[in-house]
Motif scaffolding. Sequence first.
Motif, mmCIF file in Angstrom:
data_model
loop_
_atom_site.group_PDB
_atom_site.id
_atom_site.type_symbol
_atom_site.label_atom_id
_atom_site.label_comp_id
_atom_site.label_asym_id
_atom_site.label_seq_id
_atom_site.Cartn_x
_atom_site.Cartn_y
_atom_site.Cartn_z
ATOM 1 N N ILE A 1 -8.097 -0.288 6.417
ATOM 2 C CA ILE A 1 -7.872 -1.467 5.582
ATOM 3 C C ILE A 1 -8.652 -2.646 6.164
ATOM 4 O O ILE A 1 -8.336 -3.141 7.248
ATOM 5 C CB ILE A 1 -6.364 -1.801 5.487
ATOM 6 C CG1 ILE A 1 -5.605 -0.614 4.870
ATOM 7 C CG2 ILE A 1 -6.138 -3.063 4.666
ATOM 8 C CD1 ILE A 1 -4.103 -0.769 4.845
ATOM 9 N N ASP B 1 -9.314 4.474 -7.894
ATOM 10 C CA ASP B 1 -10.536 3.828 -7.415
ATOM 11 C C ASP B 1 -10.682 2.538 -8.213
ATOM 12 O O ASP B 1 -11.190 2.551 -9.331
ATOM 13 C CB ASP B 1 -11.724 4.780 -7.630
ATOM 14 C CG ASP B 1 -13.028 4.204 -7.123
ATOM 15 O OD1 ASP B 1 -13.001 3.261 -6.306
ATOM 16 O OD2 ASP B 1 -14.100 4.708 -7.540
ATOM 17 N N HIS C 1 -4.903 -7.458 -2.658
ATOM 18 C CA HIS C 1 -5.757 -7.774 -1.507
ATOM 19 C C HIS C 1 -7.012 -8.531 -1.947
ATOM 20 O O HIS C 1 -8.112 -8.271 -1.451
ATOM 21 C CB HIS C 1 -6.151 -6.480 -0.782
ATOM 22 C CG HIS C 1 -6.476 -6.688 0.662
ATOM 23 N ND1 HIS C 1 -5.817 -6.030 1.687
ATOM 24 C CD2 HIS C 1 -7.387 -7.473 1.272
ATOM 25 C CE1 HIS C 1 -6.324 -6.410 2.848
ATOM 26 N NE2 HIS C 1 -7.286 -7.277 2.630
ATOM 27 N N HIS D 1 -9.918 -0.612 -3.516
ATOM 28 C CA HIS D 1 -9.222 0.411 -2.744
ATOM 29 C C HIS D 1 -9.338 1.756 -3.456
ATOM 30 O O HIS D 1 -9.380 1.831 -4.682
ATOM 31 C CB HIS D 1 -7.785 0.017 -2.420
ATOM 32 C CG HIS D 1 -6.818 -0.003 -3.569
ATOM 33 N ND1 HIS D 1 -5.457 0.003 -3.406
ATOM 34 C CD2 HIS D 1 -7.016 -0.038 -4.918
ATOM 35 C CE1 HIS D 1 -4.867 -0.026 -4.571
ATOM 36 N NE2 HIS D 1 -5.776 -0.041 -5.505
ATOM 37 N N ARG D 2 -9.377 2.792 -2.648
ATOM 38 C CA ARG D 2 -9.612 4.151 -3.142
ATOM 39 C C ARG D 2 -8.769 5.112 -2.325
ATOM 40 O O ARG D 2 -8.697 4.998 -1.095
ATOM 41 C CB ARG D 2 -11.102 4.469 -3.002
ATOM 42 C CG ARG D 2 -11.498 5.886 -3.366
ATOM 43 C CD ARG D 2 -12.998 6.103 -3.163
ATOM 44 N NE ARG D 2 -13.793 5.439 -4.197
ATOM 45 C CZ ARG D 2 -15.128 5.534 -4.277
ATOM 46 N NH1 ARG D 2 -15.810 6.231 -3.395
ATOM 47 N NH2 ARG D 2 -15.767 4.912 -5.248
ATOM 48 N N TYR E 1 -7.033 6.705 2.586
ATOM 49 C CA TYR E 1 -6.879 5.444 1.861
ATOM 50 C C TYR E 1 -7.851 4.441 2.460
ATOM 51 O O TYR E 1 -7.780 4.118 3.651
ATOM 52 C CB TYR E 1 -5.450 4.911 1.956
ATOM 53 C CG TYR E 1 -5.289 3.557 1.289
ATOM 54 C CD1 TYR E 1 -5.098 3.467 -0.088
ATOM 55 C CD2 TYR E 1 -5.367 2.378 2.022
ATOM 56 C CE1 TYR E 1 -4.970 2.229 -0.715
ATOM 57 C CE2 TYR E 1 -5.246 1.142 1.409
ATOM 58 C CZ TYR E 1 -5.050 1.078 0.038
ATOM 59 O OH TYR E 1 -4.937 -0.151 -0.580
ATOM 60 N N CYS E 2 -8.768 3.937 1.623
ATOM 61 C CA CYS E 2 -9.808 3.027 2.079
ATOM 62 C C CYS E 2 -9.764 1.757 1.236
ATOM 63 O O CYS E 2 -9.883 1.818 0.009
ATOM 64 C CB CYS E 2 -11.176 3.703 1.960
ATOM 65 S SG CYS E 2 -12.537 2.777 2.681
ATOM 66 N N CYS E 3 -9.574 0.610 1.880
ATOM 67 C CA CYS E 3 -9.481 -0.675 1.191
ATOM 68 C C CYS E 3 -10.435 -1.644 1.879
ATOM 69 O O CYS E 3 -10.167 -2.102 3.003
ATOM 70 C CB CYS E 3 -8.039 -1.183 1.251
ATOM 71 S SG CYS E 3 -7.763 -2.785 0.453
ATOM 72 N N ASN E 4 -11.554 -1.933 1.230
ATOM 73 C CA ASN E 4 -12.589 -2.746 1.859
ATOM 74 C C ASN E 4 -13.387 -3.536 0.830
ATOM 75 O O ASN E 4 -13.312 -3.277 -0.374
ATOM 76 C CB ASN E 4 -13.529 -1.860 2.681
ATOM 77 C CG ASN E 4 -12.931 -1.449 4.018
ATOM 78 O OD1 ASN E 4 -12.967 -2.196 4.988
ATOM 79 N ND2 ASN E 4 -12.369 -0.243 4.077
ATOM 80 N N THR F 1 0.835 -1.212 0.000
ATOM 81 C CA THR F 1 0.000 0.000 0.000
ATOM 82 C C THR F 1 0.862 1.250 0.000
ATOM 83 O O THR F 1 0.675 2.157 -0.832
ATOM 84 C CB THR F 1 -0.924 0.008 1.232
ATOM 85 O OG1 THR F 1 -1.810 -1.102 1.166
ATOM 86 C CG2 THR F 1 -1.739 1.291 1.294
ATOM 87 N N CYS G 1 -8.243 -3.760 -5.595
ATOM 88 C CA CYS G 1 -6.888 -3.744 -5.032
ATOM 89 C C CYS G 1 -6.110 -4.955 -5.554
ATOM 90 O O CYS G 1 -6.501 -6.106 -5.311
ATOM 91 C CB CYS G 1 -6.958 -3.783 -3.508
ATOM 92 S SG CYS G 1 -5.335 -3.678 -2.722
#
Length: 206
Positions: free
Chosen positions: A112, A173, A179, A199-200, A142-145, A3, A176
């Motif tokens: 994350i 956007d 991940h 992820h964004r 940073y958002c990874c979900n 990341t 990922c």
Amino acid sequence: VLTLTHLKEQDLISEDNISMVIGDGFACMGSLLLQSGVAKKVIMVNLTKTLFVDVAHAMTLPELAENKSMALVENERDLKKAVKNGNIKMIFIEAINCKILHVSESDLIFNIASMQEMDIKYINIYFDQMRKIAQKKPVYFYCCNRVSKMFPDKTVIKFSAYPWKDQDEHYFDELCPWHQDYYSLIPKFYFPYDGPIIHRFTKLSA
């Protein structure tokens, strides 16, 4: 590691930030932020029992070997003092106290694979706190979900339903690349998650 490497390669992050990690595990991202120089100070937010695990692992870092380099805070006043204190490198906050985060002065925030475990009302609280910071200074998130996740009670949490705004500026956007699978001691060692993970990286609007 992947990341931070991705963000650095795209010249999206600088050094010496005040960084926040919402829902870290074993202080992994918090440790990397501090040891890489991306962060001069890291704010760790987690559920109480998990936060103790974060603390235990953070205590092994040479950067935190000095006395009073870590602090647990519970209110706005103490958070403000800890942010201003140059000796404190890592600040810990129990998730139950998340409504004080707007005074953290954070520049760079990470989540994350933990917002996907929250009720939407708690996701809304975190976004509200981040946007209050954005009223005073630029904030990057940073958002990874998971794209979508169904809970046992049939409630569905969708990444697209997080309280994003049209005014938010997304630098990337996408799914990922690193991940989508988890590892296990069982052959074939890598297995896909139950659903795709996006992820964004976003500059949040106020």
